[in-house]
Motif scaffolding. Structure first.
Motif, PDB file in Angstrom:
ATOM      1  N   VAL A 176       0.820  -1.214   0.000  1.00 55.39           N
ATOM      2  CA  VAL A 176       0.000   0.000   0.000  1.00 55.39           C
ATOM      3  C   VAL A 176       0.851   1.259   0.000  1.00 55.39           C
ATOM      4  O   VAL A 176       0.579   2.216  -0.737  1.00 55.39           O
ATOM      5  N   ASP A 177       1.899   1.274   0.829  1.00 53.93           N
ATOM      6  CA  ASP A 177       2.719   2.487   0.899  1.00 53.93           C
ATOM      7  C   ASP A 177       3.462   2.742  -0.405  1.00 53.93           C
ATOM      8  O   ASP A 177       3.599   3.899  -0.841  1.00 53.93           O
ATOM      9  N   GLU A 181       2.866   5.975  -2.978  1.00 50.58           N
ATOM     10  CA  GLU A 181       3.993   6.787  -3.429  1.00 50.58           C
ATOM     11  C   GLU A 181       3.976   6.941  -4.946  1.00 50.58           C
ATOM     12  O   GLU A 181       4.194   8.037  -5.480  1.00 50.58           O
ATOM     13  N   GLN A 182       3.690   5.861  -5.655  1.00 49.95           N
ATOM     14  CA  GLN A 182       3.674   5.916  -7.117  1.00 49.95           C
ATOM     15  C   GLN A 182       2.448   6.660  -7.643  1.00 49.95           C
ATOM     16  O   GLN A 182       2.508   7.327  -8.674  1.00 49.95           O
ATOM     17  N   LYS A 183       1.328   6.569  -6.938  1.00 44.51           N
ATOM     18  CA  LYS A 183       0.148   7.349  -7.321  1.00 44.51           C
ATOM     19  C   LYS A 183       0.421   8.846  -7.198  1.00 44.51           C
ATOM     20  O   LYS A 183       0.024   9.642  -8.057  1.00 44.51           O
ATOM     21  N   ASP A 220      -1.879  11.153   5.766  1.00 44.77           N
ATOM     22  CA  ASP A 220      -0.498  11.536   6.040  1.00 44.77           C
ATOM     23  C   ASP A 220       0.422  10.336   5.866  1.00 44.77           C
ATOM     24  O   ASP A 220       0.001   9.168   5.998  1.00 44.77           O
ATOM     25  N   ASP A 221       1.703  10.613   5.609  1.00 48.11           N
ATOM     26  CA  ASP A 221       2.681   9.535   5.422  1.00 48.11           C
ATOM     27  C   ASP A 221       2.708   8.584   6.614  1.00 48.11           C
ATOM     28  O   ASP A 221       2.822   7.366   6.455  1.00 48.11           O
ATOM     29  N   ASP A 227       0.653  -2.563   4.715  1.00 47.62           N
ATOM     30  CA  ASP A 227      -0.527  -3.412   4.610  1.00 47.62           C
ATOM     31  C   ASP A 227      -1.846  -2.650   4.665  1.00 47.62           C
ATOM     32  O   ASP A 227      -2.921  -3.251   4.669  1.00 47.62           O
ATOM     33  N   GLY A 228      -1.804  -1.326   4.712  1.00 49.65           N
ATOM     34  CA  GLY A 228      -3.044  -0.564   4.720  1.00 49.65           C
ATOM     35  C   GLY A 228      -2.856   0.848   5.238  1.00 49.65           C
ATOM     36  O   GLY A 228      -1.741   1.254   5.598  1.00 49.65           O
TER      37      GLY A 228
END
Length: 442
Positions: A176-177, A181-183, A220-221, A227-228
């Motif tokens: 997910v993280d 980031e790519q989105k 937020d980061d 995992d979510g």
């Protein structure tokens, strides 16, 4: 362009910059004062990162201070991290200079330092190369140093779509993280594409119909885990609230460009359908302005888009884009002419508000916005037809044009073309003063 690209060329020959080739590398990160680095980082993450949030703030700051404290740290040997660090500092510096009207010597030095790592950084993989190009685009918004912005965006868009970042399938197997980031990377590029293409009147590099991935999360980061996404523990808006709201504006602008200013689309529409298209887009703009994130992160900052005047300015500049003569509406009746005139004057006044608050960014994109606003105001003040009243009170238009001249006077210190626009406005304003009839309001 085609002739120069008929044979394979090394990247540094395509993106060559004469200043960079003559640059003597005498800068070192440890030579910069920590407090000054902090001020540049603060302005970068408040300004450019809010518009294009593709750098992970916590990770970036941690690596920067590791490299600052230990020049022998393994990450200090990474050309990608060196490029990131110096380019973020350059962007923070040039954005601050564009608002404060300070000398551009420092950002140029920082940019040149970053460019010494450009070619090896481009060789660190597709995602790294995409980020390198986007950092250059972000820097180029504020000056004329480096390659053509639209060309850079086009190259980056080819890379992003080649990797499939515009499709939802690519993200299904990612943590997910990593996916978030790519989105953020893709939609930051999308926003860059819309800003540059619409400002220059050129085709989009990324087509809306091809995009199947949903925007990045409003989180937020710290709340985004592999995992979510963990729910926020406070009622405060996330750091992504404003970037997502700006993304919504870019998508409305994209629809205005494709539905209002496209000859192919307008030819298929009946007069009733054309009117409905304009009304629907206007309603979306009104809703966008009404739903602005509240409260804004920092009302004391000099960052333009952290105050309500910036949102007002963008509302009116997009109304101008919607109502000015276009393939969908080549001729304007009195009602639309009035909307265009009011939006043009209000855009100039909101830009003046930002200027007087010392929050206005004097970059070439805002110069285009002021030019378009003044041009629309001059058009509505001088156009005559059977459907328009002949006796108009031009006092308000004259006042607003004078404000535009005031703004262009500041722009002229950085962009010589601003002087030519000033001359044109003064000529029209003088004519309006001669024939002004103080009767009914427009």
């Amino acid at each position: 362009m085609n002739a120069s690209l008929t044979a394979p060329l090394p990247l540094n020959s395509i993106f060559d910059n004469p200043v960079v080739t003559e640059f003597e590398d005498s800068m070192g990160l440890a030579l910069l004062d920590p407090s000054h680095i902090n001020s540049l980082l603060e302005f970068y993450f408040a300004h450019s990162h809010t518009l294009y949030p593709f750098i992970r703030k916590s990770e970036f700051e941690a690596v920067l201070w590791r490299v600052y404290g230990d020049p022998l740290d393994p990450l200090a040997q990474s050309p990608l991290w060196q490029f990131r660090i110096w380019m973020v500092l350059a962007i923070g510096s040039t954005t601050y200079c564009s608002v404060s009207l300070m000398d551009e010597t420092e950002p140029l030095q920082l940019f040149n330092k970053a460019m010494t790592y450009f070619e090896p950084a481009m060789g660190c993989g597709d995602l790294a190369g995409l980020e390198v190009l986007m950092l250059q685009v972000s820097y180029s918004f504020f000056n004329k140093i480096g390659p053509n912005t639209w060309f850079l965006v086009g190259v980056a868009a080819r890379m992003a779509t080649g990797m499939g970042l515009h499709t939802s399938d690519v993200y299904q197997t990612l943590a997910v993280d990593v996916a978030e980031e790519q989105k953020r990377l893709f939609f930051s590029l999308y926003m860059m594409d819309r800003v540059v293409s619409l400002a220059l009147g050129r085709p989009f590099a990324i087509q809306d119909d091809d995009i199947t991935v949903e925007p990045f999360a409003d989180a937020d980061d710290a709340n985004i885990q592999p995992d979510g996404i963990v729910a926020a523990s406070t009622l405060e808006a996330s750091t992504m609230a404003v970037p997502l709201h700006i993304l919504a504006l870019r998508r409305i602008a994209s629809d205005i460009g494709s539905q209002v200013h496209s000859s192919n689309y307008s030819q298929r529409q009946s007069p009733e359908a054309r009117e409905e298209t304009i009304q629907k887009l206007h309603r979306r703009l009104i809703e966008w302005r009404r739903s602005m994130p509240f409260p804004l992160p920092d009302l004391q900052s000099k960052v333009p888009h952290l105050c309500t005047s910036w949102f007002d300015l963008n509302y009116y500049t997009h109304v101008i884009m919607l109502y000015r003569p276009s393939p969908l509406s080549p001729t304007l009746d009195a009602a639309r002419m009035k909307i265009l005139a009011e939006a043009s004057g209000m855009a100039i006044r909101q830009a003046t508000n930002l200027h007087r608050q010392r929050r206005f960014a004097y970059n070439w994109l805002n110069l285009v916005a002021i030019f378009n606003s003044a041009l629309s105001l001059m058009y509505t003040s001088t156009a005559h037809s059977e459907n328009l009243p002949l006796a108009l009170d031009h006092s308000r238009a004259i006042d607003d044009l004078e404000l535009a001249v005031e703004l262009l006077d500041v722009f002229s210190g950085k962009f010589p073309s601003a002087k030519k626009i000033q001359g044109m406005i003064r000529t029209v304003s003088a004519k309006l003063k001669m024939y002004n009839i103080p009767s009914m309001g427009f």
